[in-house]
Design a protein around this motif. Structure first.
Motif: not given
Length: 561
Positions: A56-73
């Motif tokens: 993974l390399r540091s980059q900038r988002l071009a648009a908003p995004a919604t993510l779902y992150v697994e709890a307790f991970s």
């Protein structure tokens, strides 16, 4: 910076303002090659890398995004403390549909994360490919490709480095590092490691910026670049608006540049240098912590006396130690690969771990605002030498400083010559060595007389006395009486002093040859050339006495700086 440490730092009325200079060939500003991710390779039908995970390399988002992150991970034992947690934001069923209420027992609890471009950088798979559609496998389009077919891995200045430290840096107690809460930063480029190569003001590698990677495209700054960088640092600090300086450079040479700046720059604020043994973003990258420690050191005010004036001089801060720039050198390409030279101290402070920095001793040598070699007191003109050994040597006027500071074309040329036993010709009463045997030294003398009126030599001789074999001593004697001062130092990381064995030569004290070279360059800018003899091979007693008197002034500088 963790919260515990942050509370130990004094809180001035306003945040310190630090000038950050990007210097040459700086690993601390270098990143690993951008390699096309497997996500992109799958998308475009390219051969996959054998990696289990995408980097993974540091980059900038071009648009908003919604993510779902697994709890307790976030940690393998986080679930063991589930009773301490608030309910999740919702659940995902096996088809990936989101539910605010738990639909069934084995639904996946998740947190909802709204990502926005305004948040800053995010670690993401690298999706770019080459112009022909193939994957990037390294920095260049192909092994050993020319500069036009190679990307850059160095940042052009430190702005992105500091942003990534703030964004991804994690302090010991889990809080963000937040450099911006400790200080304000202005970013400058002084012989930088990366450059802008397109547009009307395109820069050229090897002239405007200096890289070492890809290795076949390595370039090095010269004396003119050093003069320009010195002028730039002095001009920035002369505004009076900065609390300190952080200088970022390659690890093999950062101590040399900082020692030079500590001799030449007239300032009462700390000059701090940093380097890295490992590239930024790589595993166990040490440069980020060195930067954080430098900010902590400057912001703490521990380097200042009761009048708010720097009392330590130029330093190199690496591996949680603060070294006097005069007395440190790199000995190995690994964190911790720095040692004190000269055998007489050199570590001026400890960064304190969880506590504040602590000064452990104060250098006795003159530096910055106390230096006799600072830019503000150097003369505008000195005498140099010109001519040739076979036709005679004469003095010539040299303009060394103008309204902009040092004149780059007038920077002194100082060469290092090294003693080792078993020279090509032996020495004894039957076969005395002659200066003519040292063709390199004699050639450099003539080259200096032809094009560098301010020239000198450093002889890295026996440790600690600095003596060399008779032929080298004789040839260097010719240099002295051709107007070129010669410094004698001990070999390697000498643990003792190079005592004066001949009043016509300068003793390098406990300096290494590389540091003695810098001090001699500065001394030539102050005193100019030595008085040349009519015949440098055979000086008269009066000429010898005049040279000894001139060398004595140089010796004072080497005893005190």
């Amino acid at each position: 910076m963790d919260a515990e440490t942050d509370e130990m730092l004094p809180r001035p009325a306003r945040r310190p303002r630090i000038a950050v200079f990007a210097g040459p060939t700086a690993t601390i500003l270098n990143t690993p090659d951008l390699v096309t991710s497997n996500k992109a390779r799958v998308r475009h039908g390219l051969p996959l890398l054998p990696s289990r995970f995408d980097v993974l390399r540091s980059q900038r988002l071009a648009a908003p995004a919604t993510l779902y992150v697994e709890a307790f991970s976030a940690h393998p034992l986080e679930r063991e403390s589930a009773g301490l947690y608030a309910p999740p934001d919702g659940w995902l069923d096996k088809e990936g549909t989101f539910h605010q209420e738990q639909p069934f027992e084995d639904a996946t609890p998740v947190y909802v994360v709204e990502l926005d471009p305004a948040d800053g950088l995010y670690p993401l798979p690298y999706m770019a490919r080459q112009a022909d559609g193939s994957a990037w496998e390294e920095t260049a389009a192909a092994p050993f490709a020319p500069a036009a077919a190679a990307r850059q891995t160095f940042y052009p200045d430190a702005r992105r480095l500091y942003e990534e430290i703030d964004r991804f840096g994690l302090a010991d107690l889990g809080a963000p590092v937040e450099l911006g809460s400790l200080a304000e930063f202005d970013f400058f480029r002084a012989a930088p490691s990366g450059g802008y190569t397109s547009g009307p003001d395109a820069e050229r590698p090897g002239k405007d910026f200096f890289v070492y990677y890809p290795y076949h495209l390595q370039s090095e700054p010269g004396l003119a670049n050093l003069a320009e960088a010195t002028n730039q640092v002095q001009a920035v600090l002369s505004t009076g608006g900065f609390t300190g300086v952080q200088w970022l450079e390659g690890s093999p040479t950062v101590d040399e540049t900082l020692y030079w700046l500590g001799l030449l720059v007239d300032t009462t604020v700390p000059l701090v240098g940093h380097a890295a043994q490992r590239r930024h973003q790589s595993a166990s990258a040490d440069g980020d912590r060195n930067v954080v420690d430098g900010v902590k050191f400057i912001a703490s005010g521990v380097a200042l006396d009761e009048n708010g004036v720097d009392r330590i001089g130029a330093c190199v801060i690496v591996d949680e130690l603060v070294y006097s720039a005069r007395d440190v050198t790199k000995v190995d390409a690994r964190p911790g690969g720095y040692e004190v030279t000269g055998g007489h101290g050199g570590v001026v402070a400890d960064m304190g771990g969880y506590g504040p920095p602590q000064v452990t001793y104060l250098p006795a040598r003159r530096h910055t605002h106390r230096s006799d070699l600072r830019l503000t007191v150097l003369p505008d003109r000195v005498s140099g030498v010109t001519g040739a050994l076979d036709t005679g040597v004469s003095l010539v006027d040299v303009e060394t400083k103008d309204a902009g500071g040092l004149v780059p074309a007038a920077m002194p040329h100082v060469s290092i010559t090294k003693y080792s036993r078993y020279a090509a010709t032996g020495a004894g009463s039957d076969h005395p060595s002659l200066s003519d045997d040292e063709v390199e030294i004699l050639a450099r003398i003539d080259a200096g007389l032809a094009g560098a009126p301010l020239t000198g030599f450093v002889c890295e001789g026996m440790s600690p006395f600095g003596m060399a074999d008779p032929a080298k001593n004789a040839a260097l004697g010719v240099a002295v009486f051709a107007g070129m001062p010669v410094v004698r130092t001990g070999r390697g990381n000498t643990g003792g002093m190079a005592y004066r064995m001949d009043p016509a030569f300068i003793s390098g004290n406990n300096l290494t040859a590389t540091k003695a070279r810098l001090l001699l360059m500065a001394a030539l800018l102050k005193f100019g050339a030595l008085p040349p003899a009519a015949d440098p091979f055979h000086p008269t007693p009066a000429e010898y006495a005049a040279t000894v008197r001139a060398v004595a002034r140089y010796q004072v500088l080497f005893d005190t700086h």
